[in-house]
Design a protein around this motif. Sequence first.
Motif, PDB file in Angstrom:
ATOM      1  N   SER A 194      10.575 -52.191  10.225  1.00 54.68           N
ATOM      2  CA  SER A 194      10.679 -53.368  11.107  1.00 54.68           C
ATOM      3  C   SER A 194      12.154 -53.687  11.291  1.00 54.68           C
ATOM      4  O   SER A 194      13.008 -53.050  10.658  1.00 54.68           O
ATOM      5  CB  SER A 194       9.959 -54.563  10.479  1.00 54.68           C
TER       6      SER A 194
ATOM      7  N   THR B 254      13.705 -56.203  10.267  1.00 49.47           N
ATOM      8  CA  THR B 254      14.308 -56.713   9.028  1.00 49.47           C
ATOM      9  C   THR B 254      14.288 -55.663   7.931  1.00 49.47           C
ATOM     10  O   THR B 254      15.017 -55.762   6.957  1.00 49.47           O
ATOM     11  CB  THR B 254      13.549 -57.973   8.552  1.00 49.47           C
ATOM     12  N   ASN B 255      13.440 -54.654   8.122  1.00 47.36           N
ATOM     13  CA  ASN B 255      13.343 -53.613   7.093  1.00 47.36           C
ATOM     14  C   ASN B 255      13.377 -52.226   7.737  1.00 47.36           C
ATOM     15  O   ASN B 255      12.394 -51.519   7.753  1.00 47.36           O
ATOM     16  CB  ASN B 255      12.028 -53.833   6.303  1.00 47.36           C
TER      17      ASN B 255
ATOM     18  N   TYR C  85      13.232 -49.083  13.558  1.00 44.95           N
ATOM     19  CA  TYR C  85      12.914 -50.515  13.444  1.00 44.95           C
ATOM     20  C   TYR C  85      11.450 -50.832  13.667  1.00 44.95           C
ATOM     21  O   TYR C  85      11.066 -51.982  13.670  1.00 44.95           O
ATOM     22  CB  TYR C  85      13.745 -51.313  14.468  1.00 44.95           C
TER      23      TYR C  85
END
Length: 395
Positions: free
Chosen positions: A75, A77-78, A127
Amino acid sequence: MGKMLKRLISYNKARDIVFNEWDKFLMDKIKIVPLLDALDKVSHEDIESPVDLPMFDRAAMDGYAVRAEDTFGASTTNPLILNLVDSEDIDEGECVKVFTGSKMPKNANAVVMKEYCNEEDDFVEIYKGVHPYENVSRTGEDVKRGDILLKKGEIISPYHIAILSSVGIKEIKVYDVNVGIIATGDELVDLEEVNNMEELKNKSKIINSNSLMLYALVKEAGLNPKIYGKIDDDKEKIKSAVKKAITENDIVITTGGTSVGDRDYIVEVINELGNIIIHGVQIRPGKPFGFGKINNKLIFMLSGYPVASAVQFELFIRSYFKKRKKIKLPLKRNIASELGRTDIVRVKIEDSEVEPLRITGSGVISSLTKADGYIIIPENVEGYEKGEYVEVYLF
Ligand SMILES: Nc1nc2c(c(=O)[nH]1)N[C@H]1C(S)=C(S)[C@@H](COP(=O)(O)OP(=O)(O)OC[C@H]3O[C@@H](n4cnc5c(N)ncnc54)[C@H](O)[C@@H]3O)O[C@H]1N2
Ligand code: MOO
């Protein structure tokens, strides 16, 4: 007693006779043509796909080919990191740059779109995770080897050309049928001769629109039309026109003079040159339909009334080659019909209901342009009631 229509036969019987003659007649009317020349022609063969399409798994997006399981949970954020390799296969933790349409590397089963990636020198930040086969066009998902791409009798459309060329088909067997079109009637004037509509009106003349309509209908049905212009109501002139047209073509369609008037010679002429097989069918419109043969060539005698001739063409010529799409919808109002007769009713579709346009009026050309299709009321049905579901053959 004057002339009479031969005993009228039922629509089903007439259709069986004509279609059976078509079957026999078409057996040797075949030509092999290059794919592009087959546009709008009638296929003489079923064509099976020799290959799967796509032939290999392809990337459906620009991006990075991956093993989907390596991207699970990625993602913004990760982001996950995969090594960028330039190879025909990948291992765990690797990805390959791909473009829309490129072959998928071995072991890769998904593509992450470029928009969700950031490429650095030798790695890519991902992402967004992808499912197996996301953004991949799989082998055979479009066409499986052996699928029928074109059926015998189908008219070849631009989309057939797309699919047949995609699987490597270069030539097709099509029907090659030349059709001569003759219109009879003293009252007729060919369009190219018309200079002034007022003059036409004063002389009570009518434009020979049927020849043009039939030309277009023949072409649309995948056959090769040729117009012979209008012929006066003179038996000898009609005879020599038919002789010429039948020599130069495989089929002749005539329009006008099919009925029982003093100047309706066409049936007599065909009877002298060959033989009449049908004259008069229990249909409305189109009752005086005639069908015959001269030396194994087919003659279709259509009415002069434009709607009657359009319906006769539809029932006995076009529908042999191309079935129309049908839709079942409720009727907006009652329609009456006579037992023993098959009615062909032009209809409009309005708010998912079927509105009958006109049952009578074989000269009302606008009923054809206003119609979305037609319904057939079989001979054993006395009409339909409002709200009943009827099958509409769509134009
Ligand atoms: N006594 C009877 N009269 C009629 C009968 C019947 O059984 N007994 N049948 C009627 C039916 S049903 C029809 S359909 C017509 C068919 O007549 P014809 O095929 O002989 O047609 P024509 O008389 O030659 O023409 C009728 C009418 O159509 C127009 N027309 C003719 N040719 C063209 C053309 N090439 N382009 C455009 N329009 C054309 C023209 O207005 C003619 O006046 O017979 C009924 N009569
Ligand atoms: O059957 Mo005719 O074709 O209606 O006037």
